[in-house]
Design a protein around this motif. Sequence first.
Motif, mmCIF file in Angstrom:
data_model
loop_
_atom_site.group_PDB
_atom_site.id
_atom_site.type_symbol
_atom_site.label_atom_id
_atom_site.label_comp_id
_atom_site.label_asym_id
_atom_site.label_seq_id
_atom_site.Cartn_x
_atom_site.Cartn_y
_atom_site.Cartn_z
ATOM 1 N N GLN A 322 67.317 53.195 32.878
ATOM 2 C CA GLN A 322 67.967 53.558 31.611
ATOM 3 C C GLN A 322 67.244 53.002 30.390
ATOM 4 O O GLN A 322 67.215 53.640 29.329
ATOM 5 C CB GLN A 322 69.415 53.035 31.601
ATOM 6 C CG GLN A 322 70.319 53.683 32.611
ATOM 7 C CD GLN A 322 71.618 52.912 32.786
ATOM 8 O OE1 GLN A 322 71.851 51.896 32.116
ATOM 9 N NE2 GLN A 322 72.468 53.364 33.696
ATOM 10 N N ARG A 323 66.667 51.797 30.513
ATOM 11 C CA ARG A 323 66.150 51.090 29.329
ATOM 12 C C ARG A 323 64.684 50.672 29.431
ATOM 13 O O ARG A 323 64.086 50.304 28.419
ATOM 14 C CB ARG A 323 66.960 49.806 29.086
ATOM 15 C CG ARG A 323 68.461 49.939 29.225
ATOM 16 C CD ARG A 323 69.118 50.420 27.967
ATOM 17 N NE ARG A 323 70.547 50.636 28.194
ATOM 18 C CZ ARG A 323 71.425 50.958 27.260
ATOM 19 N NH1 ARG A 323 71.021 51.078 26.002
ATOM 20 N NH2 ARG A 323 72.692 51.164 27.548
ATOM 21 N N GLY A 324 64.138 50.637 30.641
ATOM 22 C CA GLY A 324 62.776 50.145 30.796
ATOM 23 C C GLY A 324 62.740 48.679 31.184
ATOM 24 O O GLY A 324 63.742 48.081 31.552
ATOM 25 N N ARG A 325 61.562 48.088 31.051
ATOM 26 C CA ARG A 325 61.331 46.718 31.497
ATOM 27 C C ARG A 325 61.795 45.713 30.446
ATOM 28 O O ARG A 325 62.188 46.065 29.336
ATOM 29 C CB ARG A 325 59.854 46.509 31.793
ATOM 30 C CG ARG A 325 58.935 46.846 30.642
ATOM 31 C CD ARG A 325 57.481 46.640 31.008
ATOM 32 N NE ARG A 325 57.220 45.235 31.326
ATOM 33 C CZ ARG A 325 56.090 44.823 31.882
ATOM 34 N NH1 ARG A 325 55.147 45.682 32.216
ATOM 35 N NH2 ARG A 325 55.901 43.527 32.108
ATOM 36 N N ASP A 326 61.749 44.422 30.822
ATOM 37 C CA ASP A 326 62.056 43.308 29.924
ATOM 38 C C ASP A 326 63.474 43.377 29.383
ATOM 39 O O ASP A 326 63.721 43.127 28.199
ATOM 40 C CB ASP A 326 61.043 43.250 28.771
ATOM 41 C CG ASP A 326 59.617 43.104 29.261
ATOM 42 O OD1 ASP A 326 59.406 42.365 30.242
ATOM 43 O OD2 ASP A 326 58.714 43.738 28.677
ATOM 44 N N MET A 327 64.406 43.682 30.266
ATOM 45 C CA MET A 327 65.809 43.762 29.892
ATOM 46 C C MET A 327 66.628 42.598 30.438
ATOM 47 O O MET A 327 67.853 42.631 30.406
ATOM 48 C CB MET A 327 66.413 45.083 30.391
ATOM 49 C CG MET A 327 65.895 46.321 29.678
ATOM 50 S SD MET A 327 66.439 46.395 27.954
ATOM 51 C CE MET A 327 64.872 46.310 27.103
ATOM 52 N N GLY A 328 65.947 41.567 30.958
ATOM 53 C CA GLY A 328 66.658 40.380 31.406
ATOM 54 C C GLY A 328 66.955 40.334 32.887
ATOM 55 O O GLY A 328 67.551 39.366 33.358
ATOM 56 N N ALA A 329 66.568 41.364 33.653
ATOM 57 C CA ALA A 329 66.903 41.410 35.075
ATOM 58 C C ALA A 329 65.827 40.826 35.969
ATOM 59 O O ALA A 329 65.919 40.918 37.190
ATOM 60 C CB ALA A 329 67.196 42.852 35.495
ATOM 61 N N ASP A 330 64.777 40.233 35.398
ATOM 62 C CA ASP A 330 63.748 39.572 36.205
ATOM 63 C C ASP A 330 64.277 38.223 36.686
ATOM 64 O O ASP A 330 64.980 37.528 35.954
ATOM 65 C CB ASP A 330 62.480 39.368 35.388
ATOM 66 C CG ASP A 330 61.895 40.681 34.885
ATOM 67 O OD1 ASP A 330 62.289 41.741 35.404
ATOM 68 O OD2 ASP A 330 61.059 40.639 33.978
#
Length: 471
Positions: A322-330
């Motif tokens: 939905q949003r791409g990378r670097d969204m805090g889920a790493d």
Amino acid sequence: MSVGDGILHPDRLLPAEPGTRTIARDLYETVRDLPIVSPHGHTDPAWFAKDEAFQDAAALLVTPDHYLLRMMRSVGVAYDDLGVARADGGPVADARQAWRTFARNYHLYAGTPSSLWVDHAMSAVLGCEEKLTAGNADALYDHINAQLALPEFRPRALLDRFGVETIATTEGALDPLDHHRRLAEDGWIGRVRTTYRPDAVTDPQAPGFRADLMALGEMTRTDVLGWAGMIEAHRRRRADFRRLGATATDHGVPSPMTADLGDTEKQRLLDGAVAGALTPAEAELFRAQMLTEMAGLSVEDGMVMQIHAGSRRNTDRAIFAQRGRDMGADMPGRADWVGELDALLNRHGDAPGLRVIVFTLDETTYARELAPMAGYWPCLMIGPPWWFHDSPEGIRRYLDRVVETAGFANLAGFNDDTRALLSIPARHDVWRREACGFLARLVADHRLSKSAAGDLAADMSYHAAKRAYHL
């Protein structure tokens, strides 16, 4: 960094014991205004090339900051309400509404490094005289936006104000480097420099790997379908980066696994990678060989090699779509530095001039592996606490676990590794305070003279990073 402290306590983070705090305060006063060296980070080079005013408070401080986003998501705040763009172009909250949502939830950051960074940015940089709350959200939003419209808040002026001597951005192997060329025309290369990050064309599991590899071949006029030609493409591209100020490469890998394979096996892996036919184990072996190859190129050209290992990236597949990378889920993962760097070190570990700076998300390896390794191998240095551990307690744990075995000389100083420009002085300030607190305790224990501690404080705050990155 001698901006006004405002709502910030002058003794924040210094030791609580009065005698030790006095020593730490004295040490800190000698380093607080040293220039900032930021040799690794992810600020946008377009900011410095174009030197335009920042858009608004939310776009600058909230929506691009995955530290802030992940905390609010953990209590159910939707990314739409924070103004985070959707891949489908669907509607999200406007900037003021996103800021109000952030303000209503700002209490969530109590005791976290995010609160230290945001409070510092809002108080010492933006001149806010109150901590952010739901009640003053609109007033502070308007105040910050008015500040951002002033010439002294343009990106280049902020680098001057922060005392940034040099700052490195990070670009992929296929980046055209247009912003850095513009900076070169303006005489800003050296003040702002790039870093070579080739992950998209060294990881066969990266989206679009084959297309990106072929584009690298076109860009460098090499045959990337043969192993030697593919390595030559990297050699030429690294030279392009060096011409625009790069002194370092960066490699973000799931693990620090390295390999030293024969020519036939390397070509077999490349053929499989191009065909999209590698198994997961073979893809890991390809990445492992590429780390060793990148070290070999660093032996040739003198670029400092950074390895950031142990991040399990984009673990929320729906958010990634939905949003791409670097969204805090790493998320952090385990690492085996002794076993997995074995091939690289036994191939290149004694090469004159090679420097490899390692960063881990697995803190259990500090004392068990990284400190002993850096205390032996001439090429290895330990990077500062990274990502989840770039915090007061993380810095304390790091120094407690590495100095006894690696000493201070094998530490790479500090880099802020941030996308958030306004957090840079705050992050360096936290490091300097914690470093001075650590040194003060050694002085109080009569393990170090105050004079030696003063020299080490300056080294940890400024000189070590310059030395580590050949700046």
